[in-house]
Write a protein that holds these residues in place. Sequence first.
Motif, PDB file in Angstrom:
ATOM      1  N   ASN A 580       0.833  -1.208   0.000  1.00 39.78           N
ATOM      2  CA  ASN A 580       0.000   0.000   0.000  1.00 39.78           C
ATOM      3  C   ASN A 580       0.865   1.255   0.000  1.00 39.78           C
ATOM      4  O   ASN A 580       0.552   2.245  -0.681  1.00 39.78           O
ATOM      5  CB  ASN A 580      -0.920  -0.001   1.216  1.00 39.78           C
ATOM      6  N   GLN A 581       1.964   1.198   0.773  1.00 41.70           N
ATOM      7  CA  GLN A 581       2.854   2.351   0.817  1.00 41.70           C
ATOM      8  C   GLN A 581       3.544   2.561  -0.525  1.00 41.70           C
ATOM      9  O   GLN A 581       3.715   3.693  -0.976  1.00 41.70           O
ATOM     10  CB  GLN A 581       3.912   2.155   1.920  1.00 41.70           C
ATOM     11  N   LYS A 584       1.102   4.227  -2.763  1.00 38.92           N
ATOM     12  CA  LYS A 584       0.961   5.639  -2.400  1.00 38.92           C
ATOM     13  C   LYS A 584       2.140   6.448  -2.929  1.00 38.92           C
ATOM     14  O   LYS A 584       1.965   7.534  -3.493  1.00 38.92           O
ATOM     15  CB  LYS A 584       0.862   5.777  -0.879  1.00 38.92           C
ATOM     16  N   ASP A 588       1.952   9.337  -5.659  1.00 37.13           N
ATOM     17  CA  ASP A 588       2.470  10.679  -5.395  1.00 37.13           C
ATOM     18  C   ASP A 588       3.445  11.102  -6.475  1.00 37.13           C
ATOM     19  O   ASP A 588       3.437  12.247  -6.950  1.00 37.13           O
ATOM     20  CB  ASP A 588       3.132  10.740  -4.025  1.00 37.13           C
TER      21      ASP A 588
END
Length: 625
Positions: A580-581, A584, A588
Amino acid sequence: HSGPLVFPGLPSTHCTCNPGFISGSKKMFFTFPLEICKDIDECKPPISIYYGLNAECQNIEGSFYCRCVPGYELLSGDARFNNSSENTCHRTTSSKPAKGHTELQQIVNTFKSLLTNQTLWGTGGKQEVASTASSILQNVESKVLEAALRAPGQKIQKVQNSTVAVETRVVSDNCSEERKVFRLHSQMNSVDIHCKDVIQGRPPGPSAVAFISYTSLGNILNATFFEEADEKNPLYLNSQVVSAAVAPRRTASLSQSVTLTFQHLKMNPSSKKTFCVYWKVTEEGGHWSRDGCLLAHVNQSHTICNSTHLSSFAVLMAFTSQEDDPTLHVITCVGLAVSLLCLVLAVLTFLLCRAIQNTSTSLHLQLSLCLLLAHLLFLTAIDRTQPKVLCAVVAGALHYLYLASFTWMLLEGLFLFLTARNLAVVNYASVNKLMKWLRFPVGYGVPAVIVAVSAASRPHLYGTPARCWLRLDQGFIWGFLGPVCCIFSIVNLVFFVSVLWLLKKKLSSLNREVSTIQNTRMLTLKATAQLFILGCTWCLGVLQVGPADRVMAYLFTIVNSLQGFFIFLVYCLLSQQVRNQYRKWFSDVTKSKSKSEIHTLSSKTGPDLKLSEKVGVSPGELVDR
């Protein structure tokens, strides 16, 4: 055929030799019609049937049997027996040991105390040790031969203890049989000597020959006493030290070469270099030399040497080196390069991903850092053997970093066990507190103590002629293998089984909530991965023995060089939070890039937009144009 053939029923077109025979091609089944079946001599190497004390092996066509030596007979009165368990050979003349036999046993026991005297061998320098050993070897030969000649009625004598074994033979006739050769045995070693070299021209009175084996003398007169020692090809003694001598004339020259058969101390050696050597006495003390000693044959269990003179003998072999294989070198470099990349990514993930910041991640981070530095040092400096001081430093650093990696693996297993134990109780604070107190003193302190003790006791064993690593001689490698085996047994055998048992127990006693099941599955996955990553890969290195050593070497090199990849896969790619990171971060980066492109486009098309407003052209039409 020198031996009969048997035609088995299935398939009918194949043949095999009868028991006790072997085909000339060494094949069990064959089809060639002119194949010859030869008798197997079970009394000679590599089989060398052991028949016990006061007995000897007798080969016959297709089989063999054992019999007592002259002066001894079986309790049953039979002339032969089949194996050592049936050996009841006892002296025929008297139930008490003869005087000569008792004297010979006393001599052997006397020299046993000298050979096992640690003070005698541990206090002097190398030259003094060589001088003492030369003196003892000469004295043992003299005393044993004198005892044999004082009891000419005892044709053959055999005595032994835990340190020395002796067989003597007295010859009183004039070698009536032409080409008569005596074979003397001692602790699975043997010597064949011609009868004429024992009597030496028929001097007045009896003659004697002695064959002596020393169990522990090879630990003292080791390969460092070899005059042709080469640092690039370190050697080790792979036999007992034996002595052969005749009396009353102590001549060193022989009319015919003697044949010495040695049983290897380490079986199945794959060394390409084997040396037959003898102990050459000099003014400085003595050393191993190859003069007059020729290698006749070597196999997995025995070495056969020929010598033109009598002395003390041994077999030296070179340590096996699989690192010369260019394929293994390429696999190591590629695998470590992939591991380094994955470890860098793993370290960055553990440092920057806030969603997984906890005690477990801290342990993963320290383990990854140690492996990263160890792999990097291995790739860049493992072959930098000059200067020797720098090589020793590199070997010590690698020793420390790999031990530190294993210690952090131990802490990983401990934390996993404590987490599984407290799965049903909100008690993570105590676990985290314990690990915060233990991790750095244990993770970096314990390997530092081990390396410090090893370096202080034997610093000269850091760095080999070919690699900057620990030497194999004197058991120094156990400064690394010992802790590794202990950690493997604790982590992989104790913690892993305990974790699985605790998880099963907790899962059966808890309500089957989704979060609990997910935690259980994740812990089980980590435990299984830890079993593979933290131990099984290194076990392949220990299993590099026997016929499968080459296969194990390749498996060890491939799997162990990819440890960094496995760590990144298990602790990063298979973690939902980390994925998930990653999404993200990727999102970004994509948005930032998109905003940057829009900003660039607007800055370039700004004047055109104003012009379009004046002429009544839409922005879309302007872009199309």
